[in-house]
Design a protein around this motif. Structure first.
Motif, mmCIF file in Angstrom:
data_model
loop_
_atom_site.group_PDB
_atom_site.id
_atom_site.type_symbol
_atom_site.label_atom_id
_atom_site.label_comp_id
_atom_site.label_asym_id
_atom_site.label_seq_id
_atom_site.Cartn_x
_atom_site.Cartn_y
_atom_site.Cartn_z
ATOM 1 N N ASP A 172 0.824 -1.211 0.000
ATOM 2 C CA ASP A 172 0.000 0.000 0.000
ATOM 3 C C ASP A 172 0.861 1.265 0.000
ATOM 4 O O ASP A 172 0.401 2.332 0.414
ATOM 5 C CB ASP A 172 -0.933 0.013 1.218
ATOM 6 C CG ASP A 172 -2.002 -1.068 1.131
ATOM 7 O OD1 ASP A 172 -2.453 -1.343 0.008
ATOM 8 O OD2 ASP A 172 -2.361 -1.629 2.171
ATOM 9 N N MET A 173 2.088 1.154 -0.464
ATOM 10 C CA MET A 173 2.983 2.311 -0.481
ATOM 11 C C MET A 173 2.941 2.981 -1.841
ATOM 12 O O MET A 173 2.926 2.314 -2.877
ATOM 13 C CB MET A 173 4.421 1.873 -0.149
ATOM 14 C CG MET A 173 5.443 3.004 -0.205
ATOM 15 S SD MET A 173 7.054 2.473 0.427
ATOM 16 C CE MET A 173 6.704 2.509 2.188
ATOM 17 N N GLN A 174 2.939 4.314 -1.856
ATOM 18 C CA GLN A 174 2.943 5.053 -3.107
ATOM 19 C C GLN A 174 4.167 5.973 -3.180
ATOM 20 O O GLN A 174 4.661 6.458 -2.167
ATOM 21 C CB GLN A 174 1.656 5.867 -3.263
ATOM 22 C CG GLN A 174 1.424 6.896 -2.179
ATOM 23 C CD GLN A 174 0.060 7.573 -2.312
ATOM 24 O OE1 GLN A 174 -0.700 7.320 -3.234
ATOM 25 N NE2 GLN A 174 -0.262 8.459 -1.367
ATOM 26 N N ILE A 175 4.645 6.167 -4.405
ATOM 27 C CA ILE A 175 5.757 7.080 -4.669
ATOM 28 C C ILE A 175 5.180 8.337 -5.294
ATOM 29 O O ILE A 175 4.444 8.267 -6.283
ATOM 30 C CB ILE A 175 6.790 6.438 -5.611
ATOM 31 C CG1 ILE A 175 7.380 5.172 -4.981
ATOM 32 C CG2 ILE A 175 7.908 7.426 -5.939
ATOM 33 C CD1 ILE A 175 8.288 4.384 -5.920
ATOM 34 N N VAL A 176 5.492 9.488 -4.716
ATOM 35 C CA VAL A 176 4.961 10.764 -5.178
ATOM 36 C C VAL A 176 6.126 11.655 -5.609
ATOM 37 O O VAL A 176 6.988 11.994 -4.803
ATOM 38 C CB VAL A 176 4.136 11.466 -4.080
ATOM 39 C CG1 VAL A 176 3.558 12.782 -4.610
ATOM 40 C CG2 VAL A 176 3.027 10.555 -3.573
ATOM 41 N N PHE A 177 6.138 12.007 -6.884
ATOM 42 C CA PHE A 177 7.215 12.801 -7.493
ATOM 43 C C PHE A 177 6.665 14.195 -7.800
ATOM 44 O O PHE A 177 5.817 14.350 -8.682
ATOM 45 C CB PHE A 177 7.678 12.090 -8.762
ATOM 46 C CG PHE A 177 8.679 12.830 -9.594
ATOM 47 C CD1 PHE A 177 9.724 13.537 -9.019
ATOM 48 C CD2 PHE A 177 8.600 12.811 -10.978
ATOM 49 C CE1 PHE A 177 10.660 14.209 -9.789
ATOM 50 C CE2 PHE A 177 9.531 13.469 -11.769
ATOM 51 C CZ PHE A 177 10.556 14.176 -11.169
ATOM 52 N N ILE A 178 7.129 15.208 -7.062
ATOM 53 C CA ILE A 178 6.628 16.572 -7.208
ATOM 54 C C ILE A 178 7.637 17.396 -8.003
ATOM 55 O O ILE A 178 8.806 17.502 -7.625
ATOM 56 C CB ILE A 178 6.367 17.220 -5.845
ATOM 57 C CG1 ILE A 178 5.369 16.379 -5.043
ATOM 58 C CG2 ILE A 178 5.839 18.646 -6.021
ATOM 59 C CD1 ILE A 178 5.081 16.920 -3.658
#
Length: 208
Positions: free
Chosen positions: A106-112
């Motif tokens: 349930d882990m997400q990678i968020v690239f801003i």
């Protein structure tokens, strides 16, 4: 009555024993499973990292900080024209998730993006769909003001360098681990590597 010399010797022995016990206690604390490791930054419970943001994902949909709720999130700042750090970070984070196994389901990678001038939603989508990058990475961009506000909330540094089409962006390299409540848990240094990064994340998950 105990001679003065004997009293001083006895007091000295007690002080030495107390110092030795303190050293042992410190060693035990430093080796405990929940203790922070060198270079690991732990949240104090204060909202000093992270906060509200209003951005747009790679599908053109508006999102805010509530997207972090319910999942562990790895958040980092970069840009699609980045020649080295950003692509290697994406690959390293995917390798870290693989080492975490079921813990990362349930882990997400968020690239801003820190380069809203070039990083439109479509540019982010094209970049993240490139071969060799992990699937499911969420790319976020927005107006310059909203990008700046999001970066300030995370204490993330960035600065434009140069002019014309060949400009680049200097930016901080930290990966922020956010808990399922959307709050900051710990920072993952960019040079740890997948194995040590996974260990840092596991310790944070164990603390809840």
């Amino acid at each position: 009555m105990m001679p003065r010399r004997s009293i001083l010797l006895f007091a000295g022995a007690c002080a030495a024993i107390a110092a030795a016990l303190l050293v042992v206690a410190l060693i035990m604390v430093s080796r405990s499973p929940g203790a922070p490791q060198p270079g690991e930054v732990i949240s104090t419970g204060q909202a000093d990292v992270g906060g509200p943001f209003q951005l747009i994902n790679q599908d053109g949909q508006p999102v805010d900080e509530t997207m972090l709720q319910g999942k562990w999130s790895l958040v980092f700042y970069g840009f699609t024209y980045c020649p080295d750090y950003c692509p290697t970070t994406l690959q390293a984070l995917e390798a870290t998730k693989q080492r975490l196994g079921d813990k990362a389901k349930d882990m997400q990678i968020v690239f801003i993006s820190v380069d809203p001038q070039r990083d439109t939603p479509q540019a982010m989508k094209d970049y993240l769909s490139s071969d060799g990058f992990p699937e499911g990475v969420i790319g976020l961009t927005g107006t310059p003001d909203r990008i700046r506000a999001a970066a300030d909330a995370y204490k993330a540094y960035f600065q434009k360098v140069g002019e014309g089409e060949d400009y680049t962006m200097n930016h901080s390299l930290t990966v922020y681990l956010m808990g399922p409540d959307g709050q900051f848990r710990t920072a993952v240094a960019e040079d740890l590597g997948p194995e040590r990064s996974a260990a840092v994340i596991e310790r944070a998950m164990a603390r809840g």
